[in-house]
Scaffold this motif. Structure first.
Motif, mmCIF file in Angstrom:
data_model
loop_
_atom_site.group_PDB
_atom_site.id
_atom_site.type_symbol
_atom_site.label_atom_id
_atom_site.label_comp_id
_atom_site.label_asym_id
_atom_site.label_seq_id
_atom_site.Cartn_x
_atom_site.Cartn_y
_atom_site.Cartn_z
ATOM 1 N N ASP A 1 -27.509 41.815 23.322
ATOM 2 C CA ASP A 1 -28.068 42.764 24.290
ATOM 3 C C ASP A 1 -28.773 43.869 23.499
ATOM 4 O OD1 ASP A 1 -27.473 43.532 27.433
ATOM 5 O OD2 ASP A 1 -27.806 45.302 26.133
ATOM 6 N N LEU A 2 -29.984 44.210 23.917
ATOM 7 C CA LEU A 2 -30.712 45.273 23.205
ATOM 8 C C LEU A 2 -30.205 46.628 23.727
ATOM 9 C CD1 LEU A 2 -34.324 43.815 23.128
ATOM 10 C CD2 LEU A 2 -32.441 43.448 21.541
ATOM 11 N N ASP A 3 -29.833 47.477 22.793
ATOM 12 C CA ASP A 3 -29.042 48.647 23.164
ATOM 13 C C ASP A 3 -29.765 49.655 24.069
ATOM 14 O OD1 ASP A 3 -26.787 47.737 21.985
ATOM 15 O OD2 ASP A 3 -27.325 48.532 20.018
ATOM 16 N N ASN A 4 -30.973 50.008 23.687
ATOM 17 C CA ASN A 4 -31.613 51.060 24.488
ATOM 18 C C ASN A 4 -32.853 50.553 25.216
ATOM 19 O OD1 ASN A 4 -32.656 50.594 22.070
ATOM 20 N ND2 ASN A 4 -32.908 52.738 21.450
ATOM 21 N N PHE A 5 -32.833 49.311 25.541
ATOM 22 C CA PHE A 5 -34.016 48.711 26.152
ATOM 23 C C PHE A 5 -34.348 49.350 27.498
ATOM 24 C CE2 PHE A 5 -35.969 45.617 29.008
ATOM 25 C CZ PHE A 5 -37.158 45.396 28.314
ATOM 26 N N LYS A 6 -33.325 49.496 28.300
ATOM 27 C CA LYS A 6 -33.526 50.013 29.648
ATOM 28 C C LYS A 6 -34.259 51.374 29.604
ATOM 29 C CE LYS A 6 -30.962 50.226 33.943
ATOM 30 N NZ LYS A 6 -31.162 49.047 34.796
ATOM 31 N N GLN A 7 -33.853 52.102 28.618
ATOM 32 C CA GLN A 7 -34.454 53.431 28.445
ATOM 33 C C GLN A 7 -35.943 53.300 28.114
ATOM 34 O OE1 GLN A 7 -32.101 55.492 25.578
ATOM 35 N NE2 GLN A 7 -33.481 57.256 25.590
ATOM 36 N N ILE A 8 -36.230 52.431 27.159
ATOM 37 C CA ILE A 8 -37.630 52.216 26.752
ATOM 38 C C ILE A 8 -38.443 51.746 27.941
ATOM 39 C CG2 ILE A 8 -39.150 50.801 25.308
ATOM 40 C CD1 ILE A 8 -36.843 50.757 23.236
ATOM 41 N N ASN A 9 -37.885 50.798 28.641
ATOM 42 C CA ASN A 9 -38.563 50.217 29.787
ATOM 43 C C ASN A 9 -38.875 51.287 30.830
ATOM 44 O OD1 ASN A 9 -39.644 47.842 30.718
ATOM 45 N ND2 ASN A 9 -37.881 47.364 32.006
ATOM 46 N N ASP A 10 -37.889 52.090 31.052
ATOM 47 C CA ASP A 10 -38.062 53.108 32.097
ATOM 48 C C ASP A 10 -39.073 54.177 31.696
ATOM 49 O OD1 ASP A 10 -36.311 51.731 33.604
ATOM 50 O OD2 ASP A 10 -34.592 53.094 33.276
ATOM 51 N N THR A 11 -39.049 54.536 30.399
ATOM 52 C CA THR A 11 -39.916 55.641 29.992
ATOM 53 C C THR A 11 -41.318 55.162 29.647
ATOM 54 O OG1 THR A 11 -38.986 55.429 27.794
ATOM 55 C CG2 THR A 11 -38.076 57.177 29.176
ATOM 56 N N LEU A 12 -41.434 54.007 28.981
ATOM 57 C CA LEU A 12 -42.757 53.586 28.504
ATOM 58 C C LEU A 12 -43.433 52.570 29.426
ATOM 59 C CD1 LEU A 12 -42.040 53.306 24.682
ATOM 60 C CD2 LEU A 12 -43.116 55.177 25.910
ATOM 61 N N GLY A 13 -42.727 52.097 30.416
ATOM 62 C CA GLY A 13 -43.333 51.147 31.356
ATOM 63 C C GLY A 13 -43.018 49.698 30.991
ATOM 64 N N HIS A 14 -43.260 48.873 31.968
ATOM 65 C CA HIS A 14 -42.909 47.449 31.826
ATOM 66 C C HIS A 14 -43.713 46.754 30.749
ATOM 67 C CE1 HIS A 14 -39.979 47.119 34.933
ATOM 68 N NE2 HIS A 14 -40.788 47.718 35.839
ATOM 69 N N ALA A 15 -44.961 47.108 30.611
ATOM 70 C CA ALA A 15 -45.812 46.433 29.625
ATOM 71 C C ALA A 15 -45.247 46.619 28.229
ATOM 72 C CB ALA A 15 -47.235 46.986 29.703
ATOM 73 N N ALA A 16 -44.849 47.848 27.921
ATOM 74 C CA ALA A 16 -44.258 48.114 26.614
ATOM 75 C C ALA A 16 -42.937 47.380 26.481
ATOM 76 C CB ALA A 16 -44.054 49.609 26.423
ATOM 77 N N GLY A 17 -42.167 47.397 27.592
ATOM 78 C CA GLY A 17 -40.880 46.685 27.599
ATOM 79 C C GLY A 17 -41.093 45.202 27.330
ATOM 80 N N ASP A 18 -42.083 44.648 27.986
ATOM 81 C CA ASP A 18 -42.376 43.214 27.786
ATOM 82 C C ASP A 18 -42.753 42.946 26.339
ATOM 83 O OD1 ASP A 18 -41.843 42.834 30.385
ATOM 84 O OD2 ASP A 18 -43.908 42.408 31.040
ATOM 85 N N GLU A 19 -43.606 43.801 25.758
ATOM 86 C CA GLU A 19 -44.034 43.611 24.379
ATOM 87 C C GLU A 19 -42.844 43.703 23.438
ATOM 88 O OE1 GLU A 19 -46.698 42.479 23.233
ATOM 89 O OE2 GLU A 19 -46.212 42.785 21.112
ATOM 90 N N LEU A 20 -41.988 44.642 23.736
ATOM 91 C CA LEU A 20 -40.791 44.788 22.899
ATOM 92 C C LEU A 20 -39.939 43.522 22.973
ATOM 93 C CD1 LEU A 20 -38.920 46.485 21.127
ATOM 94 C CD2 LEU A 20 -37.873 47.402 23.190
ATOM 95 N N LEU A 21 -39.816 43.020 24.165
ATOM 96 C CA LEU A 21 -39.011 41.797 24.316
ATOM 97 C C LEU A 21 -39.648 40.647 23.539
ATOM 98 C CD1 LEU A 21 -38.056 41.938 28.100
ATOM 99 C CD2 LEU A 21 -36.521 42.149 26.144
ATOM 100 N N ARG A 22 -40.970 40.547 23.613
ATOM 101 C CA ARG A 22 -41.663 39.476 22.888
ATOM 102 C C ARG A 22 -41.401 39.574 21.388
ATOM 103 N NH1 ARG A 22 -45.827 39.042 26.880
ATOM 104 N NH2 ARG A 22 -46.733 41.027 26.247
ATOM 105 N N GLN A 23 -41.559 40.797 20.870
ATOM 106 C CA GLN A 23 -41.368 40.978 19.423
ATOM 107 C C GLN A 23 -39.899 40.762 19.024
ATOM 108 O OE1 GLN A 23 -43.104 44.396 17.594
ATOM 109 N NE2 GLN A 23 -45.006 44.240 18.778
ATOM 110 N N ALA A 24 -39.011 41.249 19.886
ATOM 111 C CA ALA A 24 -37.580 41.056 19.598
ATOM 112 C C ALA A 24 -37.267 39.570 19.551
ATOM 113 C CB ALA A 24 -36.734 41.754 20.658
#
Ligand code: C2E
Ligand code: CA
Ligand code: CA
Length: 863
Positions: free
Chosen positions: A463-486
């Protein structure tokens, strides 16, 4: 056949020969006797001739001599003169007369027998002559010599000559008689001799003829026999021998006949056998020809098949490869005697032709179970080729693997189409990683393999620790990119054959197969943490996120893949509790829990009889009308020792120790009894009862359902049996049969917890489900999770298309209710409407009840 009972008079060859000899001997004796009697007769006739003719002749001659002597004495006397001499002479004459008289008398007597006249003449002449002679003697005595002389010269001469001529006459006649008698005898003898010769000739020719006839008969019969024997020897059975008789030849003929019949019978049998053999040989030849033709066809098919086919022996030596294989595997024209390992390793244009297959081939050779799979190979040109590979064992007569058939088919083209579809079902479109379904499938495969070879499988829940936070603050697109790279970093940290999957949200699962020890996973976990150490580059921003990793090892931490997953999840939470960016094994916790399971199992024994188990009913609401349409029966346990134990705790324990069968039967009976009481008040009420896999497969389950329904006078359509997908994973044929039987009974079937397992559409299509229950985990996050919403929508559409009812469970909020009602979900269940309650509480509150409908405004606000 009767002959045997009749006394048989035998006339064998020996008897025949003896009879022949006896007849010959008798003939000879007869002839000898005949000859002898003839000889005797001849000599008797000769004696008679002598007697009658010769002896009288001799007497006649003696008489003539004596007559002549008397005449001489008479003449002498007449010339004498001396007294004394005359006296002496007279005396002599006198005695001579006496003697002559005697002999004459005798002769005359005999003569009188056949010639009385001559005898009378002779006696007359003698009397005359004797008178003269007596006169002379008297005269001589008186010495009257002249008287004597006178009588001598004139008186006695006549009678003397008369006697003399008569005697001569008789003598001549007698001589003639004797001669003719002799001649007669000789003639008679000749006649008899001729007669005898004739007899001998006739008899001996008769004998000879007899002997010749019997000899010829014997020879003829023997020859006939010989001809038949020769014929038989030459193979011509011929007709009947036709030789009778009660002798040895007859016996021989009969024996021969029997032998011939036997030979014929044997020959017929032989003939028959040969014909049959010929027929069989013909049939077999035809079969062989057919087989050969098939073989030829087959080998042509194999030769021309676009599928590459290679045959290797048990030693791994290539024995055959068809042109397609030689092309695919780039083998020489005759690849025989190359080792399969080498053939695979040395494919010149391919980077990895053998590496993944060697293990499989070894496995197939060892287990005798064929293997089929698809794989990717990369050509040196960079082209990726998909192959369907089959490894099939060939067994010899002793069921030992003698050969392996390896077939390789290029399915790149077909796959790209199919792949697109499959890919969507199995892969996460965002990261390209396997999705939850495929991850679970891989986990099942890995644990299955582990059960066979004793290796271990590591399941890592990340589980990615602070993902929800990133997603909420930077938007879904950034969240998606992070997930891809992860995802990329995770994939880079493991071996090729390991699985990295995205379970949803920021949750990932790693499946590490073929481990020898559980702690081998530590290395991977550390690698992953290291991989996340550097920040992610997203939209020219550097972001840091850390993984929390929970590790469970199969089979140590759970002998069921789903349990393993759950345990990895639990361990992950421990990692989070421990301060994130860490990994935790499911070690102490599982240990504690297993102790608890033991405890639970111990207390569960007898819980039913102690009345600790009871049922609660959870209402099922029609999404549109809000009417209560049924209830789900749920089991509860209040343990005297442990307090309240949740079904999630004790049901798996009961499932494992088999008590679930008893418990399940009990709750089914309870639910049916309750339903029978309720149905008077609400006719169309449906009762849903959970049935665990073990209970479901227990012998007589379907019958027990039917009996239960009948015992409470229920219609089968009022009962809904809820089963989970896990049931369908093992032994599908049996599951299909049982589900079919329940369906035939009229009972409704419900697929529970849909979405947590395979959630395969094909399962739903394959089995006669009436209802699908969407798992509450999807309902829970409906508000936040786009994907969950999509899944629920998809599940509803699919169920509609297949004519199935859909139930959503775990409805807790109005929003969820509104969404589900809007999406045309049929039935709802959840705490939004109420908690599960006992029968006594349920009936007054829920029977014929209706929950208040939402206002359209509420619905709008909810979304
Ligand atoms: P399940 O079959 O999925 O049953 C539904 C579960 O969801 C029940 O939990 C129910 O209380 C719960 N639930 C319903 N609405 C809501 C909601 O709005 N929010 C939440 N958070 N939960 C809700 P329960 O009774 O604890 O049962 C748990 C599981 O135990 C069941 O899941 C079922 O798998 C098993 N189980 C319970 N009773 C039986 C039984 O009689 N036989 C068998 N084989 N399994 C049973
Ligand atoms: Ca259920
Ligand atoms: Ca459920």
């Amino acid at each position: 056949m009767n002959m045997e009972s009749r006394p048989v008079i035998r006339f064998g060859l020996l008897q025949q020969m003896l009879a022949g000899f006896a007849a010959g001997a008798l003939l000879v004796i007869g002839l000898l006797w005949l000859g002898d009697s003839m000889l005797r007769e001849t000599s008797r006739q000769l004696v008679a001739t002598l007697e009658h003719h010769v002896r009288p002749l001799a007497g006649l001659h003696r008489l003539q001599a004596r007559l002549d002597g008397v005449r001489n004495l008479e003449l002498e006397l007449s010339r004498l003169h001396d007294v004394f001499v005359v006296q002496a002479h007279a005396a002599r004459l006198d005695s001579e007369i006496q003697a002559l008289e005697g002999e004459l008398g005798e002769f005359a007597g005999r003569l009188a027998l056949h010639s009385p006249r001559d005898a009378g003449r002779l006696t007359g002449h003698w009397l005359e002559y004797r008178e003269r002679l007596v006169e002379q003697v008297r005269l001589a005595r008186e010495m009257d010599m002249p008287g004597v002389e006178r009588i001598t010269t004139s008186g006695s001469y006549l009678p003397f000559t008369s006697i003399q001529s008569l005697l001569r006459e008789v003598s001549v006649r007698t001589e003639q008689n004797a001669e003719s008698a002799y001649l007669e005898t000789v003639r008679e003898q000749d006649r008899q001799r001729a007669m005898l010769l004739l007899l001998v000739a006739v008899a001996s020719s008769g004998l000879l003829a007899g002997l010749a006839w019997s000899g010829r008969t014997v020879v003829r019969r023997v020859r006939t026999l010989r001809e038949h024997a020769r014929g038989l020897a030459a193979g011509d059975p011929g007709g009947r021998v036709g030789i009778g008789g009660r002798d040895e030849i007859g016996d021989l003929a009969r024996a021969f006949e029997t032998m011939r019949e036997q030979v014929q019978a044997r020959e017929a049998a032989l003939h028959h056998a040969r014909e049959e053999l010929e027929l069989r040989v013909e049939a077999r030849t035809a079969d062989l020809r057919e087989a050969n033709r098939n073989l030829r066809l087959l080998s042509q098919a194999v030769e021309q098949s676009p599928v590459g086919i290679l045959i290797a022996d048990a030693g791994g030596v290539v024995r055959f490869a068809n042109p397609a294989y030689r092309r695919i595997g780039e083998l020489p024209l005759s690849p025989e005697n190359i080792l399969l390992v080498d053939a695979l390793a040395n494919e010149p244009n391919v980077q990895n032709a053998g590496s993944d297959l060697n293990g499989v081939i070894g496995e197939v050779a060892r287990t005798g179970e064929s293997w089929e799979g698809e794989r990717q190979i990369t050509r040196n040109s960079g082209e990726v080729v998909w192959e369907r590979v089959r490894v099939t064992p060939v067994f010899d007569d002793t069921a030992v693997v003698s050969h392996l058939v390896l077939s390789r088919e290029d399915i790149t083209e077909g796959r790209s189409q199919q792949e697109k579809i499959a890919w969507q079902a199995h892969f996460d479109s965002l990261t390209g990683l396997p999705n939850r379904a495929l991850a679970i499938d891989r986990l099942f495969q890995a644990t299955g393999r582990s059960q066979r070879d004793g290796s271990r499988v590591g399941a890592m829940f990340i589980d990615l620790d602070n993902f929800k936070q990133i997603n909420d603050t930077l938007g879904h697109a950034a969240g998606d990119e992070l997930l891809r790279q992860a995802a990329q970093r995770l994939a880079g940290a493991v071996r090729r054959e390991d699985t990295v999957a995205r379970l949803g949200g920021d949750e990932f699962l790693l499946v590490l197969g073929g481990l020898s020890r559980g702690d081998e996973t530590v290395e991977v976990a550390e690698k992953i943490i290291a991989a996340f150490a550097s920040p992610f580059q997203i939209d020219e921003r550097e972001l840091v996120t850390t993984p929390s990793i929970g590790i469970a090892v199969f089979p140590d931490d759970g002998d069921d893949p789903m349990v393993l997953l759950r345990n990895a999840d639990l361990a992950m939470y421990e990692a989070k509790d421990a301060g994130r960016n860490a990994f935790r094994f499911f070690n102490q916790a599982i240990h504690d829990q297993s102790l608890r399971r033991l405890e639970v199992g111990r207390c569960l024994r007898g819980a039913l009889s102690r009345g600790e188990i009871f049922v609660v009913y959870h209402p099922l609401i029609d999404a549109l009308s809000g009417r209560v349409v049924g209830a789900e029966a749920l089991m509860r346990w209040h343990s005297a020792e442990l307090g309240n134990v949740t079904p999630d705790t004790f049901i798996p324990v009961a499932e494992q120790n088999g008590m679930i069968i008893e418990l399940g039967a009990w709750i089914l009976a309870e639910a049916c009894a309750t339903l029978s009481r309720w149905q008077q008040r609400q006719k169309d009420f449906v009762m849903a009862v959970n049935v665990s896999p073990r209970q479901f497969r227990a012998p007589g389950f379907v019958d027990s359902v039917a009996e239960c329904l009948a015992a409470h006078g229920l219609s089968p359509s009022q009962l809904e049996i809820e089963i989970t997908e896990g049931l369908l994973l093992r032994n599908q044929a049996e599951a299909s049969r049982l589900l079919g039987e329940l369906h035939d009974l009229g009972v409704r079937l419900s697929m529970d917890d849909f979405g947590t397992g395979y959630s395969s559409l094909s399962y739903l299509r394959q089995f006669p489900f009436h209802t699908v229950k969407i798992d509450r985990s999807f309902v829970r996050d409906l508000a936040e999770d786009r994907l969950d919403r999509a899944l629920v929508i998809a599940a509803v559409r699919m169920a509609q298309a297949m004519g199935m009812r859909i139930v959503a469970e775990g409805v807790e909020t109005d929003e969820q209710w509104a969404f589900l009602a809007d999406e045309a979900c049929d039935t709802l269940q959840g705490f939004r409407f109420g908690q599960p309650v006992r029968e006594a509480e349920f009936a007054p509150r829920w029977l014929n009840a209706q929950v208040g409908r939402l206002l359209p405004e509420t619905m709008a606000a909810a979304m």
